[in-house]
Design an enzyme around this catalytic site. Structure first.
Site, short mmCIF file in Angstrom:
data_model
loop_
_atom_site.label_atom_id
_atom_site.label_comp_id
_atom_site.label_asym_id
_atom_site.label_seq_id
_atom_site.Cartn_x
_atom_site.Cartn_y
_atom_site.Cartn_z
N GLY A 139 0.75 -1.35 -0.12
CA GLY A 139 0.07 0.20 -0.10
C GLY A 139 0.90 1.11 -0.05
N GLY B 77 -0.25 4.39 0.46
CA GLY B 77 -1.10 5.38 0.77
C GLY B 77 -0.24 6.49 1.71
CG PHE B 78 -2.04 9.86 3.81
CD1 PHE B 78 -1.52 11.07 3.39
CD2 PHE B 78 -3.41 9.47 3.22
CE1 PHE B 78 -2.14 11.91 2.72
CE2 PHE B 78 -4.16 10.65 2.40
CZ PHE B 78 -3.54 11.94 2.24
N GLY B 79 0.24 6.11 4.87
CA GLY B 79 1.18 5.33 5.82
C GLY B 79 2.34 4.70 5.07
CD GLU C 118 -13.84 18.50 3.32
OE1 GLU C 118 -13.58 17.67 2.68
OE2 GLU C 118 -13.33 18.97 4.24
CG ASP D 58 -7.79 4.47 7.09
OD1 ASP D 58 -7.67 5.37 7.75
OD2 ASP D 58 -8.46 4.57 6.05
CB ALA E 193 -4.35 11.77 6.41
CD GLN E 194 -0.95 14.62 10.75
OE1 GLN E 194 0.14 13.97 11.53
NE2 GLN E 194 -0.51 15.23 9.58
C1 LIG Z 1 -13.45 11.08 0.51
C2 LIG Z 1 -12.47 11.08 1.66
C3 LIG Z 1 -11.92 12.28 2.11
C4 LIG Z 1 -10.96 12.02 3.49
N1 LIG Z 1 -10.70 13.27 3.97
C5 LIG Z 1 -10.11 13.33 5.06
C6 LIG Z 1 -9.43 14.43 5.58
O1 LIG Z 1 -9.93 15.81 5.29
N2 LIG Z 1 -8.49 14.22 6.50
C7 LIG Z 1 -8.08 13.29 6.99
O2 LIG Z 1 -7.09 13.05 7.88
N3 LIG Z 1 -8.38 12.11 6.32
C8 LIG Z 1 -9.30 12.10 5.42
N4 LIG Z 1 -9.68 10.69 4.82
C9 LIG Z 1 -9.28 9.65 5.43
C10 LIG Z 1 -7.64 9.25 4.80
O3 LIG Z 1 -7.72 9.53 3.51
C11 LIG Z 1 -7.41 7.90 5.32
O4 LIG Z 1 -7.44 7.90 6.74
C12 LIG Z 1 -5.82 7.54 4.80
O5 LIG Z 1 -5.88 7.71 3.35
C13 LIG Z 1 -5.53 6.25 5.31
O6 LIG Z 1 -4.18 6.05 5.01
P1 LIG Z 1 -3.59 4.48 4.76
O7 LIG Z 1 -2.32 4.69 4.50
O8 LIG Z 1 -3.98 3.87 6.00
O9 LIG Z 1 -4.42 4.01 3.45
P2 LIG Z 1 -4.81 4.49 2.05
O10 LIG Z 1 -4.25 5.97 2.03
O11 LIG Z 1 -5.94 4.42 1.71
O12 LIG Z 1 -3.70 3.92 1.12
C14 LIG Z 1 -4.11 2.24 0.78
C15 LIG Z 1 -3.23 1.88 -0.23
O13 LIG Z 1 -3.31 0.43 -0.22
C16 LIG Z 1 -3.50 0.17 -1.76
N5 LIG Z 1 -4.08 -1.45 -1.46
C17 LIG Z 1 -4.88 -1.66 -0.98
N6 LIG Z 1 -5.46 -3.08 -0.92
C18 LIG Z 1 -4.10 -3.59 -1.70
C19 LIG Z 1 -3.72 -5.09 -2.21
N7 LIG Z 1 -4.45 -5.99 -1.77
N8 LIG Z 1 -2.87 -5.03 -2.85
C20 LIG Z 1 -1.92 -3.87 -3.32
N9 LIG Z 1 -2.44 -2.60 -2.80
C21 LIG Z 1 -3.42 -2.44 -2.03
C22 LIG Z 1 -4.54 1.06 -2.35
O14 LIG Z 1 -4.27 1.30 -3.72
C23 LIG Z 1 -3.71 2.20 -1.72
O15 LIG Z 1 -2.84 2.96 -2.53
C24 LIG Z 1 -10.59 10.86 3.87
C25 LIG Z 1 -11.12 9.89 3.21
C26 LIG Z 1 -11.72 9.85 1.88
C27 LIG Z 1 -12.16 8.54 1.33
#
Ligand SMILES: Cc1cc2nc3c(=O)[nH]c(=O)nc-3n(C[C@H](O)[C@H](O)[C@H](O)COP(=O)(O)OP(=O)(O)OC[C@H]3O[C@@H](n4cnc5c(N)ncnc54)[C@H](O)[C@@H]3O)c2cc1C
Length: 435
Positions: free
Chosen positions: A15, A17-19, A174, A305, A322-323
């Site tokens: 993944g 994403g942010f993490g 929003e 998440d 995200a934080q």
């Molecule tokens: C519409 C919306 C608005 C938001 N607004 C805010 C905000 O204003 N402030 C805030 O703090 N948070 C906000 N969030 C929440 C925030 O975006 C998430 O909490 C954050 O992205 C979590 O980060 P993460 O690294 O856990 O996962 P993510 O950023 O979701 O990244 C997960 C990654 O894993 C990859 N992945 C998943 N499964 C697989 C797999 N099986 N194989 C390979 N890759 C995989 C995905 O493609 C993705 O790139 C919002 C979320 C949404 C949907």
């Protein structure tokens, strides 16, 4: 996967994403081989997805190539791959492009929309968690107005111009604010031959207040801002069903709307092989200790998440935002190096920097740990924070210019139906399809 063997231990991050990205950056130039796997080749800045859905921004200004983030890092490998299963006994991953061994595994797969088992809503409603989903929603909104122009049936026309957004968290608030601005500033000019005053934006919240995770004053102010924009805020009612046109609730209230956006919940993306009841919590999150280790494993970690780190201030884990994901990625990066060097690990302590939501074109509500404020200044703070955390200099510049332009011109020029979205709805018992 064509990744060379190395004398360094191999850390696989699932993944980007942010993490995952925060962790990868921490591991740069360290004595580890890092393999980042993601099913997309870009990082998605989810907080601005609603602006893509409403034509305020193009998708490429909130997405960033993962390969570019990792450019110049030695011992880094990115593979575009979907991970299908984890074989914890063999320390091996099954993916859609083959198998790969790990020494350390970090699950950072984020979350997906949770429809709580309601198949009709999952099928006929719209989610907004990914860029393709946001583009679908953008197309549907615009197609519905095109369709509304063509129909002579007044009920159908109203339904095509009605929106129901389920969930009064930041995403719902929003999106509702942005749609209200479109109704006010853009529709009358784009569709002079359509009575767009009849368009209704309904925000439906099951609880007693919107933005329940923020302060009471932020909720009250956000509701007032929305109402001033003409949004109907419904509290204390739950949407129970949707057939593509009729939205039913647990009360006598129902809505006729060809667009229902479900922003009422998410659940973690868990992987086969890592789905034991021993460590799977509510919402599919993986229970981890204060060092991000999944219960029962020394070499498997979860962040963001997908991770549930229970502590006294956060008995159900940190908020899915995200934080926490960024801070967990950074902490784990330091700890992995310490672990490999045989040093003591540092427990994770979350530093809550606050939360915020914007309402319409120039209002926001901001809760910082020491101050709470709302209005135009809060909107400037919201803009600055989002620009700061957006990845990529080009994206920051493009988004900033777009915002200034949209603000001055009262416009959203990305209202394009590039990839039409087909959706079925019913009129007088007959199936119809959007353009
Ligand atoms: C519409 C919306 C608005 C938001 N607004 C805010 C905000 O204003 N402030 C805030 O703090 N948070 C906000 N969030 C929440 C925030 O975006 C998430 O909490 C954050 O992205 C979590 O980060 P993460 O690294 O856990 O996962 P993510 O950023 O979701 O990244 C997960 C990654 O894993 C990859 N992945 C998943 N499964 C697989 C797999 N099986 N194989 C390979 N890759 C995989 C995905 O493609 C993705 O790139 C919002 C979320 C949404 C949907």
């Amino acid at each position: 996967m064509n990744i060379p063997q190395s004398s360094f231990p191999r850390v696989i991050i699932i993944g980007g994403g942010f993490g995952g990205i925060a962790l990868a950056k921490k591991l740069a130039k360290k004595d580890v081989q890092v393999v980042l796997l993601d099913k997309h080749n870009y990082h998605n800045f989810q907080p601005l997805l609603y602006q893509v859905s409403t034509g305020g921004l193009e998708p490429d200004s909130i997405a960033y190539p993962i390969r570019k983030v990792l450019q110049g890092y030695p011992n880094f490998y990115f593979r575009l791959a979907e991970v299908l299963e984890v074989d914890t006994s063999m320390r091996r991953l099954q993916t859609n492009i083959g198998e790969i061994q790990y020494d350390y595994l970090v699950v950072a797969t984020g979350s997906r929309t949770n429809f709580f088992g309601n198949k009709n809503i999952a099928e006929k409603g719209m989610a907004m968690k990914t860029i393709p989903q946001s583009l679908n929603l953008r197309s549907l909104i615009l197609e519905n107005f095109e369709q509304a122009l063509l129909t002579d049936d007044l009920h159908e026309r109203d339904a095509l111009m009605n929106f129901v957004i389920v969930g009064g968290g930041p995403t719902g608030v929003e999106l509702a604010g942005a749609l209200a601005e479109i109704k006010k500033g853009i529709l009358p000019k784009d569709y002079p031959d359509l009575d767009t005053r009849r368009a209704q934006i309904n925000l439906v919240q099951g609880g007693s207040r919107i933005l329940p995770a923020m302060s009471a004053v932020a909720s009250t102010k956000a509701e007032r801002f929305l109402e001033r924009l003409g949004v109907n805020v419904w509290k204390g009612i739950r949407v129970t069903d949707y057939d593509g046109k009729l939205v039913s609730t647990n009360t006598d209230t129902s809505f006729e709307a060809c667009t229902l956006v479900w922003a009422a919940g998410v659940q973690a993306v868990c992987l086969d092989g890592l789905d034991s009841k021993d460590f799977l919590c509510r919402g599919n999150r993986l229970r981890v200790n204060e060092f991000h280790q999944v219960d029962g494993f020394e070499e498997i970690f979860a962040i963001g998440d997908v991770a549930q780190m229970e502590s006294e201030p956060y008995p159900h884990g940190h908020p899915m935002m995200a934080q926490p994901a960024i801070q967990q990625g950074q902490n784990l990066g330091e700890n992995l190096v310490r672990m490999i060097e045989g040093k003591d690990l540092k427990p994770f302590i979350y530093r809550d920097k606050g939360s915020m939501a914007t309402v319409g074109r120039n209002k926001a509500v901001v809760d910082l740990p020491r101050f709470k404020f709302q209005g135009v200044f809060a909107w400037f703070v919201w803009m600055f924070v989002h620009l700061y955390f957006l990845i990529g200099f080009r994206n920051r510049v493009v988004v900033f210019i777009n915002w200034v332009y949209n603000y001055i011109r009262f416009d959203r020029e990305a209202r394009l139906i590039i990839r039409p979205f087909k959706k079925q709805y019913q009129v007088n018992g007959k199936d119809k399809v959007t353009i």
